[in-house]
Every structure is written in structure tokens, then in C-alpha cells.
Design a protein around this motif. Sequence first.
Motif, PDB file in Angstrom:
ATOM      1  N   VAL A 345      -0.942  -9.374 -10.194  1.00 51.59           N
ATOM      2  CA  VAL A 345      -0.529  -7.966 -10.037  1.00 51.59           C
ATOM      3  C   VAL A 345      -1.747  -7.069 -10.240  1.00 51.59           C
ATOM      4  CG1 VAL A 345       0.932  -6.130 -10.962  1.00 51.59           C
ATOM      5  CG2 VAL A 345       1.839  -8.457 -10.747  1.00 51.59           C
ATOM      6  N   GLN A 346      -2.519  -7.372 -11.282  1.00 49.92           N
ATOM      7  CA  GLN A 346      -3.710  -6.562 -11.551  1.00 49.92           C
ATOM      8  C   GLN A 346      -4.697  -6.666 -10.384  1.00 49.92           C
ATOM      9  OE1 GLN A 346      -3.947  -4.415 -14.167  1.00 49.92           O
ATOM     10  NE2 GLN A 346      -5.670  -3.671 -12.938  1.00 49.92           N
ATOM     11  N   GLU A 347      -4.795  -7.852  -9.827  1.00 52.96           N
ATOM     12  CA  GLU A 347      -5.706  -8.060  -8.688  1.00 52.96           C
ATOM     13  C   GLU A 347      -5.279  -7.166  -7.508  1.00 52.96           C
ATOM     14  OE1 GLU A 347      -6.631 -12.230  -8.057  1.00 52.96           O
ATOM     15  OE2 GLU A 347      -6.612 -11.884  -5.890  1.00 52.96           O
ATOM     16  N   ALA A 348      -3.968  -7.067  -7.295  1.00 49.13           N
ATOM     17  CA  ALA A 348      -3.473  -6.219  -6.201  1.00 49.13           C
ATOM     18  C   ALA A 348      -3.750  -4.745  -6.504  1.00 49.13           C
ATOM     19  CB  ALA A 348      -1.981  -6.455  -5.985  1.00 49.13           C
ATOM     20  N   LEU A 349      -3.506  -4.339  -7.750  1.00 46.54           N
ATOM     21  CA  LEU A 349      -3.772  -2.937  -8.117  1.00 46.54           C
ATOM     22  C   LEU A 349      -5.256  -2.617  -7.945  1.00 46.54           C
ATOM     23  CD1 LEU A 349      -1.564  -2.628 -11.348  1.00 46.54           C
ATOM     24  CD2 LEU A 349      -1.134  -1.537  -9.136  1.00 46.54           C
ATOM     25  N   TYR A 397       7.869 -10.547  -6.911  1.00 47.12           N
ATOM     26  CA  TYR A 397       7.876  -9.344  -6.067  1.00 47.12           C
ATOM     27  C   TYR A 397       8.150  -8.097  -6.910  1.00 47.12           C
ATOM     28  CZ  TYR A 397       9.463  -5.862  -2.723  1.00 47.12           C
ATOM     29  OH  TYR A 397       9.613  -4.696  -2.020  1.00 47.12           O
ATOM     30  N   LEU A 398       9.142  -8.200  -7.782  1.00 49.67           N
ATOM     31  CA  LEU A 398       9.525  -7.016  -8.570  1.00 49.67           C
ATOM     32  C   LEU A 398       8.395  -6.567  -9.498  1.00 49.67           C
ATOM     33  CD1 LEU A 398      13.276  -7.798  -9.266  1.00 49.67           C
ATOM     34  CD2 LEU A 398      12.339  -5.952  -7.848  1.00 49.67           C
ATOM     35  N   ASP A 402       7.119  -2.790  -9.035  1.00 56.43           N
ATOM     36  CA  ASP A 402       7.156  -1.803 -10.126  1.00 56.43           C
ATOM     37  C   ASP A 402       5.758  -1.283 -10.450  1.00 56.43           C
ATOM     38  OD1 ASP A 402       9.846  -2.130 -10.231  1.00 56.43           O
ATOM     39  OD2 ASP A 402       9.845  -3.489 -11.964  1.00 56.43           O
ATOM     40  N   ALA A 403       4.806  -2.200 -10.555  1.00 53.72           N
ATOM     41  CA  ALA A 403       3.450  -1.783 -10.943  1.00 53.72           C
ATOM     42  C   ALA A 403       2.825  -0.900  -9.870  1.00 53.72           C
ATOM     43  CB  ALA A 403       2.581  -3.017 -11.189  1.00 53.72           C
ATOM     44  N   ILE A 404       3.013  -1.248  -8.622  1.00 52.23           N
ATOM     45  CA  ILE A 404       2.381  -0.460  -7.547  1.00 52.23           C
ATOM     46  C   ILE A 404       3.049   0.907  -7.431  1.00 52.23           C
ATOM     47  CG2 ILE A 404       1.974  -0.339  -5.046  1.00 52.23           C
ATOM     48  CD1 ILE A 404       1.656  -3.435  -5.143  1.00 52.23           C
ATOM     49  N   LYS A 405       4.366   0.930  -7.473  1.00 49.70           N
ATOM     50  CA  LYS A 405       5.058   2.226  -7.347  1.00 49.70           C
ATOM     51  C   LYS A 405       4.718   3.144  -8.528  1.00 49.70           C
ATOM     52  CE  LYS A 405       7.508   2.038  -3.511  1.00 49.70           C
ATOM     53  NZ  LYS A 405       7.259   2.880  -2.345  1.00 49.70           N
ATOM     54  N   ILE A 411       2.593   4.487  -1.826  1.00 45.73           N
ATOM     55  CA  ILE A 411       2.328   3.243  -1.071  1.00 45.73           C
ATOM     56  C   ILE A 411       3.650   2.632  -0.614  1.00 45.73           C
ATOM     57  CG2 ILE A 411       1.575   0.843  -1.360  1.00 45.73           C
ATOM     58  CD1 ILE A 411      -0.995   1.900  -1.590  1.00 45.73           C
ATOM     59  N   GLN A 412       3.680   2.257   0.643  1.00 54.36           N
ATOM     60  CA  GLN A 412       4.878   1.650   1.227  1.00 54.36           C
ATOM     61  C   GLN A 412       4.790   0.137   1.030  1.00 54.36           C
ATOM     62  OE1 GLN A 412       7.250   3.801   3.524  1.00 54.36           O
ATOM     63  NE2 GLN A 412       6.440   4.861   1.724  1.00 54.36           N
ATOM     64  N   ILE A 413       5.855  -0.432   0.477  1.00 54.23           N
ATOM     65  CA  ILE A 413       5.802  -1.850   0.101  1.00 54.23           C
ATOM     66  C   ILE A 413       6.698  -2.671   1.022  1.00 54.23           C
ATOM     67  CG2 ILE A 413       6.192  -3.500  -1.776  1.00 54.23           C
ATOM     68  CD1 ILE A 413       5.390  -1.325  -3.723  1.00 54.23           C
ATOM     69  N   ILE A 414       6.132  -3.765   1.482  1.00 54.54           N
ATOM     70  CA  ILE A 414       6.825  -4.615   2.461  1.00 54.54           C
ATOM     71  C   ILE A 414       7.252  -5.917   1.781  1.00 54.54           C
ATOM     72  CG2 ILE A 414       6.575  -5.817   4.683  1.00 54.54           C
ATOM     73  CD1 ILE A 414       4.158  -3.701   5.110  1.00 54.54           C
ATOM     74  N   SER A 415       8.543  -6.181   1.867  1.00 53.72           N
ATOM     75  CA  SER A 415       9.096  -7.416   1.292  1.00 53.72           C
ATOM     76  C   SER A 415       9.106  -8.522   2.348  1.00 53.72           C
ATOM     77  CB  SER A 415      10.529  -7.151   0.824  1.00 53.72           C
ATOM     78  OG  SER A 415      11.215  -8.376   0.648  1.00 53.72           O
ATOM     79  N   ASN A 416       9.008  -9.757   1.904  1.00 49.69           N
ATOM     80  CA  ASN A 416       9.080 -10.912   2.818  1.00 49.69           C
ATOM     81  C   ASN A 416      10.511 -11.244   3.237  1.00 49.69           C
ATOM     82  OD1 ASN A 416       6.403 -13.111   1.540  1.00 49.69           O
ATOM     83  ND2 ASN A 416       6.327 -11.131   2.538  1.00 49.69           N
TER      84      ASN A 416
END
Length: 674
Positions: A345-349, A397-398, A402-405, A411-416
Motif C-alpha cells: 500500500v505504501q509503495e502505491a502511495l 483491495y480495501l 481506503d489509503a488512497i482515498k 483519484i479514481q480507483i479501478i477494481s478487478n
Amino acid sequence: MGYNKVPCIAFFLWQFISFSLPYHSFAIEVDANATALLLLDASKGSSRPIPDTLFGIFFEEINHAGAGGLWAELVSNRGFEAGGPNVPSNIDPWSIIGNETFLIVATDRSSLFDRNKIALQMEVLCDTQGSNICPSGGVGIYNPGFWGMNIEQGKSYKVVFYVRSTDAVNISVSLTSSDGLQSLASANVIASASDVSNWTKKELLLTAEGTNHTSRLQLTTAKKGVIWFDQVSAMPVDTYKRHGFRNELFQMLADIKPQFIRFPGGCFVEGEWLRNAFRWKETIGPWEERPGHFGDVWMYWTDDGLGYFEFLQLAEDLNALPIWVFNNGISHQDQVDTTSVLPFVQEALDGIEFARGNASSKWGSVRAVMGHPKPFNLKYVAVGNEDCGKKNYRGNYLKFYDAIKRTYPDIQIISNCDGSNGPLDHPADFYDFHVYTSANDLFSKAHKFDQTSRNGPKAFVSEYAVTGNDAGKGSLKAALAEAAFLVGLEKNSDVVQMASYAPLFVNTNDRRWNPDAIVFDSSQVYGTPSYWVQRFFVESSGATLLNATLKTNSSAQLIASAITWQSGDGKTYIRIKVVNFGNSSVNLSIDVAGLDPNSEQLTGPTKTELTSTNLMDENSFTEQKKVAPGNGTTLPDGEMDVVLKPYSLTSLDFLKKTVSLRMWEADASSKSSI
Ligand code: AHR
């Protein structure tokens, strides 16, 4: 020929079709001369805006799309790192010039660069004098690049490498034919022992005196001693904006005016195993310092010259929105438990901060040092690829969501997970939808989203294609079914907001997936019919969808849509696209309602077709445009009756003119009854 006749023909045709529709046997009788009527409502009230983002591209590092493709680096395995951090490492495709009498080549872990410790050690046993004279031309190593380097007369190539030695060196750096016999460009690097006693960077500009599409880079010497080489690069100077993208491949992308680019995968993001997944931090910074990695799904090494920064740069250069797909702690074979996913998650942020943080932020400053102080326009991210069914997906995913929002609410988040048949059980702005299927099935999937709920997250059809027997290596048949599917997406673009074909590129020397949109080798490129279909939809993103109803006899396999779009010079066009997926030609009549008869007039149309003699026809290097649209034919003004060839995609572009009443009265011949 003129506008006046259109409503009459339309009326009679409509009566004919209405009458015949219930009688299948009658419809079959008219098969040889099938007819259809397209009723178009051009009034503002019945139209709907198409999202600006509708059509884009999906770039995956597959089939050597990037390494040995769009990324113009000519050297493959430039740091001798392809075996990973082990010694001996895999130096493939480097090879040796000379034999063991003259030189010994090994790898060791003496590199200057901490993240890629392997270097190549070359012990030269022969010399210019004494008992072991080196062969003429010297001994050394060569790199054939990605199935040969394209070297072109008059063009310049920047060669960079790192060298170290115990003695003075005299190294010949040359671009030659694949057998080494024809020299295309060459220069010598001569340095004293003190100059090269520590790792030293050498740079040369070689200008080619000849052309050869399968060349190689040689580093040779005829002087005894031990030389270490590391991080050897050869880049054409002439790349798009000098950003490193191969010009003609970049142009193929620019020509389909993609509104977004999803990257870098695909399965490439997941990895077969997590240890081989694409991890963005390993792909940024100076190219020499990047470790590279083995993409174990598509089974090849990449030096990651085309890294996260370059993908963002590519998006910007294409004027397309970047859509970053990151690993969510799940690969094909292993996955991180949700309780341990926070490092991911931190890597994505951090990755989001790298893209759009200001130049004084921790990661934004790294981007600034790389030459892009201005943030990139990252607004969309996808949490993983095709991972919905996996045990930890929802939990992981959650955590990301949560962290990105929390940090980046916009940011628009895309689910698989597919939300086309029912609501998702987790929050998302978009859901990803992939479809690879037969031609008939994809044709029928033009209606896939007709019944989808208009509430909740929007659909991102980020991978679609006809595959299998119908597709070959890219057939007309596949392309037509895809065209029909896209027409369906256009009509459903209130719920489907983005769509991209997959895969985009294939280097013909390493076809890992069939078919693909763009085929290339070191020097040639062509679009498959699927590529050309996308050119018909270039004007659709941000256009206006018109209400278009097709009335046809029961046996015709037709689908149509209509849009209005504005050209750069402010002109307004109506574009009709019709796919005839049947083996008979169809006489199509068009009836346009909703135009102001006093002030609005249509001229044209220009008719453009994609078809061929045989349904399974493909393009190739020798027949690059066997299945491609021509320049378009301008039909007589107001022609509303057109023949749709069997198995064809036809577009009709009408110029919509606003005429003043005075002109109208003065020029009775141009009167329109539409
Ligand atoms: O487009 C090729 C592959 O198909 C992608 O990597 C993956 O997402 C899908 O299965």
C-alpha cells in the motif's frame, strides 16, 4: 440525387421492412439484396455526450512491446544482469568474438552500481605482439540487440558504457553487420591505466555510414589485459522528442489519438511469482542504476529502461491520461496476506506521489531530478490485474482503496471485479472488464452492457479482442467483430467510460500472444485489421452520440452508431459507422431527422471502408495495408443510399453546415428537405 428523395425512399423502404419483418421466409428470399434503414435523430434533445476518455490504449510489457520495441534502446541485457544477482550471470544475448586461446569472459559482482552488482570481466590473452597475436579486428564481445539492431545510414547513435581495467585500454566500439564483416560506424576509446583504474563512464556518438537492419554492437580490442565492462547502452539519437520512444511505433499510437494509456500490464504487473512482479521503485532513476527484472509471465528479461517515469512521460507525450496498474500483493502463484499488505500500500502511495506530488515532496523530488518537475496528470489507478477471484483480493483491495482515498480523494480507483451483471460488494469508481472470445461471440457482446445498471461504478473494458481460430495473427473477421463490439460500447458509453484493445504490440520475433494490434521488427511496422478498426473510432471520445435505429430484414447481421464530432478547424461532422457482419451486401438507406430544414444542411458523405477479399485476410510486412481503410470516397452531396459490402465496416462522414436563410433563398439548388 439529392436530399429530396431521401425521405421518400426511406418511407417506402421502411414500409417494406416493417411488412417483411414478421415473415422470416420472405426475409431469406431478399437475402441476395438485403436492405436496411438507419433512422437518425440529429436533434439535440435525443443526443448524449460520449466521455472524453472513451477510447485509449493498453500498453503491456508483453511480446517485447517495450524492451526491444517502443523503447528504442538497442542493447539487450545492458548490465549483464539477466541471470539475476548470481555469479555466473546470464549474459545472453551477448556473445564472444574470438575463442579461448584469445580471451576468457566471466561475470563477477564488481559493478559500480549497488542495485545491479554484476559486471563482465574480459581477460584478453592475445596481444599485438609476442607469441599470441590477436586476430585482425581484435577479440571481444558483441550484442545483437533484440534480433538485430536497426542501424540507418546518416543517423547517429549514442553509445555509453562503463569500463575499468588494470592497464591502459584501446577499445574499438563499432556497429557492424550481424556477422561482423561490414562496419557501419566505429570509434576507438583509448585511455591510460590511471584513467580506467576505477569505473569510468565513456560516451561516444557514432554516425552510421551504411544501413543494416540486423546489426550488432561490438566492443573489441587487440591489447592484452583485463577489462571490465558494465551498463552498455546504444540509443538512436532520433527518438520521439528525444524521450527514448521509437518514432514510427510512437506514431502508430499517436494516430489512434488514445485518450488514456493503461500500463504496464496485465499479467506483467502480477508476475507468475511476486518476486518477479513489476515494482515501480526498481524502474526509476538513472538507467544505469536500475536492476532490471525477469518478467516470468511472458518469460523474458527487461532492463526496465522503459520504467514508471517513462510510462508517465509516454502518456504525456501522447496527450493521454495515465492509468497506472500496480501490484496489490498478489501474483499468479503467491499472494500476501491482507494483514501484511501495508508495504505494498505504501509503495502505491509513494508511486502516486512520484507521479503527482510537487517537486519538493519526497518522491516528487525524485521525479524532478529525473527532468520532470511538473507533476504528471495521474488521476486513475487500478488495484491489480485479473485478481478478483483470488483469496486475498477483497481484503487487500480495501486497504489500498481506503489509503488512497484518504490521501488522494480525487483519484479514481479501478477494481478487478466485474460489476456488469450486478453491484460490487466493495466501493470502486470503475470496474475492470476483460473479454477474449470468438468473433461471433464478440459480435453479440455488442449488447453486453445494454442491461447493465446505470448506477454505481462505471465499466472500464481495458482488454478486449477476438482470439483463437477466428483471429489468426489478426484477421478481418476478428476486426469486424471488434468493430461491432466498439459500436456497442459507444452506444453504452453512459456506463462504459473507457475501452482498450489488448495486446497492443508484438515484436514478431517473440510472439507470446496472438493476435495483437501493431506488429513490428527492428525496422518495420504495420497495423493489423484490429488496429485499423480503432482508427474509425478516433473521433468518438468526447463526441456526441446520436440516436440511431437500424431497421433491417432478419437475416442481416448489422450494427450501427452515429455521432457528431468537431474537427480541429471548428467544423461539425456526423459520422455513421456500420458493421456488416454478413456475407451479403446490404443496401442501406439513411434517414436523418432533427435538423433544422431552414438552417442546417449536410454535405458529403465521405465513405470509408474496411473490408477485403477474404474474411480471414491479414496484413503482413509485405502487404502492410491489405486490410486497411483507403482514403475515403466522397459521394454525391446528400447521397443517403449506400451499399454496405459483405463483411465490412463502413463509415460515412457528413459535413454539417449551418446556412443563412438569405443564402438559402438565393440558391434553390442546394435546398435540403432534411
Ligand atoms: O493481454 C494479454 C493478457 O491477457 C494480459 O496480460 C492479461 O491481463 C490477460 O489475461
